[in-house]
Design an enzyme around this catalytic site. Structure first.
Site, PDB file in Angstrom:
ATOM      1  N   LYS A 112      -2.855   0.625 -10.220  1.00 14.99           N
ATOM      2  CA  LYS A 112      -3.252   1.648  -9.248  1.00 14.99           C
ATOM      3  C   LYS A 112      -4.042   2.783  -9.920  1.00 14.99           C
ATOM      4  O   LYS A 112      -4.880   3.408  -9.294  1.00 14.99           O
ATOM      5  CB  LYS A 112      -2.030   2.228  -8.544  1.00 14.99           C
TER       6      LYS A 112
HETATM    7  C1  LIG Z   1       0.228  -2.339  -5.888  1.00 20.15           C
HETATM    8  C2  LIG Z   1       0.540  -3.436  -6.851  1.00 20.15           C
HETATM    9  C3  LIG Z   1       0.249  -4.788  -6.561  1.00 20.15           C
HETATM   10  C4  LIG Z   1      -0.330  -5.230  -5.247  1.00 20.15           C
HETATM   11  O1  LIG Z   1      -1.663  -4.824  -5.083  1.00 20.15           O
HETATM   12  P1  LIG Z   1      -2.363  -4.864  -3.640  1.00 20.15           P
HETATM   13  O2  LIG Z   1      -3.646  -4.193  -3.811  1.00 20.15           O
HETATM   14  O3  LIG Z   1      -1.421  -4.111  -2.725  1.00 20.15           O
HETATM   15  O4  LIG Z   1      -2.472  -6.300  -3.250  1.00 20.15           O
HETATM   16  C5  LIG Z   1       0.516  -5.739  -7.531  1.00 20.15           C
HETATM   17  N1  LIG Z   1       1.085  -5.403  -8.705  1.00 20.15           N
HETATM   18  C6  LIG Z   1       1.403  -4.125  -9.014  1.00 20.15           C
HETATM   19  C7  LIG Z   1       2.049  -3.844 -10.312  1.00 20.15           C
HETATM   20  C8  LIG Z   1       1.132  -3.102  -8.103  1.00 20.15           C
HETATM   21  O5  LIG Z   1       1.461  -1.823  -8.421  1.00 20.15           O
END
Ligand SMILES: *Cc1c(COP(=O)(O)O)cnc(C)c1O
Length: 466
Positions: A112
């Site tokens: 993120k």
């Molecule tokens: C948010 C997240 C995901 C999922 O990503 P999306 O964009 O919601 O599909 C996968 N792995 C981790 C570690 C995340 O923080």
């Protein structure tokens, strides 16, 4: 560049307005009016650029005339200064034809940060130009909250209020949020569940006078700018494997469909991407859709990969709109039906179209643990539970002659219990977080009522703007 809503009933907006607005007024999601595309020579010109520079070039057509080129380059450079790997998004081989791209070298150890750090810079810049202030209110089950807080801490024009369910996040996740002591950051420990937190945030946004007075804004994954800022690492990886002269495929551990949608956008821009592979845990709505056109909501089951514990993948609406050849009425009808019946009625030919590019694989917790163990034993690679699911999906759909690149979305140290259970190894936190467990925490415990949350938001905004 203008942006239009997937439901066709909201005004078209510029990049900066979409950044500040998030969700469209008609309940839809914003997408570029036309997809920018790069020629072979334009892709080749990006080869070998440092990551922040490449990111600025890829973002340029999406930002349009809203931000000047040199400024955008500076903002991207600043966004990635807090990353602890010189390549920002390093690539590693784990098996024949199977590679990993690590997206977790940012301040909160999850992918993120890749987009959120850019968003923090963009918000500050746009708000300074407008001489304005916004209050970011969000709910988190873990990763999103800390990434948002890290991106906004210490910024004058942003207040950030993050709701987490009291005693229901991991201790690392809570401390990553609550040990940030800058005055523009407010952590609320809500006496309730994550769903309660989400409902409370929705209640704040639904109160129009409150929303306007407080200048509420959101940075959740339906914000277009987050998707846009995730496109560059797909470009970076593909170029490293010989694109645009050679095809690559990607595998992505998927929850809200935001990360993998960015890969799809890169393909739409002309990058030669062959397949996109969704990895799911037991909350496998996307895999059920891809395998059997069965997009049916089910109750969320807690898993080893909590950031993928979702009932509905919000960003799927953007793909649906495109697969429907941008028929906004049809998109709105299907989405409304989905909300009311819990089943998405996707026309057979639309589903077939999705399957020409996307594949899905779901792993339960036992299979995830076995995958972590096998990767450690066979490849000497430590993958967190989310990343392991992506790698497993990549292995399943790998084709001879086409490099398969799996996205590693979290640092293994974020999930020590799962790592110890699978490998016996307790991964160390990176240096900048080594003392996390001895840092001072600050948060307020609040009841799960809209009034309590609104009072807390008002107090936060007052103390920041006076
Ligand atoms: C948010 C997240 C995901 C999922 O990503 P999306 O964009 O919601 O599909 C996968 N792995 C981790 C570690 C995340 O923080």
């Amino acid at each position: 560049m203008r942006y239009i809503s997937t439901r066709g009933k909201a005004p078209a907006l510029s990049f900066s307005d979409v950044l500040l607005t998030g969700l469209a007024e008609d309940g839809g999601l914003y997408l570029p009016e036309t997809w920018p595309s790069f020629s072979k020579d334009e892709w080749k010109a990006l080869r070998g650029l440092p990551y922040p520079e490449l990111a600025a070039r890829v973002l340029t057509p999406f930002v349009g005339s809203d931000i000047e080129g040199a400024t955008l380059r500076r903002l991207c450079a600043q966004a990635y200064t807090g990353f602890d790997h010189p390549a920002i998004v390093p690539l590693t081989q784990v098996e024949d034809g199977l590679f990993v791209q690590e997206l977790f070298h940012g301040p909160t150890l999850a992918f993120k940060d890749m987009a959120m750090q850019v968003l923090g810079q963009l918000f500050e810049h746009v708000l300074a130009e407008r001489n304005s202030h916004v209050t970011i209110v969000g709910a988190t089950s873990g990763d999103t909250g800390s990434a948002a807080i890290e991106a906004c801490r210490g910024r004058d024009r942003l207040s950030v209020v993050i709701l987490h369910p009291k005693d229901r996040t991991s201790e690392v996740q809570r401390r990553q949020m609550t040990t940030v002591l800058e005055p523009n950051v407010t952590n609320l420990a809500v006496e309730g569940t994550f769903d309660d937190c989400q409902d409370l945030v929705k209640a704040c946004f639904a109160d129009m006078p409150f929303r306007t007075d407080m200048h509420l804004s959101a940075v959740n994954s339906i914000n277009w700018a987050r998707i846009a800022a995730q496109i560059p690492y797909y470009v970076y990886a593909a170029l490293n494997f010989g694109a645009p002269d050679r095809e690559v495929s990607f595998a992505v551990p998927t929850g809200n469909f935001g990360n993998i949608l960015a890969a799809w956008a890169a393909r739409k821009m002309g990058l030669p991407i062959r397949r996109l592979c969704v990895g799911s845990n037991r909350n496998d709505i996307l895999t059920r859709f891809l395998n059997a056109n069965d997009m049916t909501m089910k109750e969320v089951i807690p898993s080893l990969s909590p950031s993928m514990d979702i009932q509905v993948s919000s960003n799927f609406e953007r793909l649906l709109f495109e697969l429907l050849d941008r028929d906004a009425d049809a998109c709105a009808r299907i989405m409304t039906g989905f909300r009311s019946t819990g089943h998405m009625d996707v026309p057979a030919q639309t589903w077939e179209k999705a399957r020409t590019v996307f594949s899905g694989l779901a792993l339960d917790d036992g299979e995830t643990e076995a995958e972590i163990k096998a990767l450690h034993q066979n490849s000497n690679y430590l993958a967190d539970p989310h990343s392991a699911i992506g790698i497993a999906a990549g292995r399943k759909f790998r084709e001879a002659g086409v490099p398969m690149i799996a996205m590693a979305t979290a640092h293994p140290a974020k999930f020590p219990d799962a790592m110890v259970a699978a490998t016996g190894i307790h991964p160390a936190l990176p240096v900048h977080l080594e003392d996390l467990f001895s840092r001072e925490e600050r948060y307020r415990t609040v009841p799960a009522t809209p009034d309590a949350i609104k009072d807390a938001v008002r107090a936060a905004v007052l103390s920041n703007t006076h």
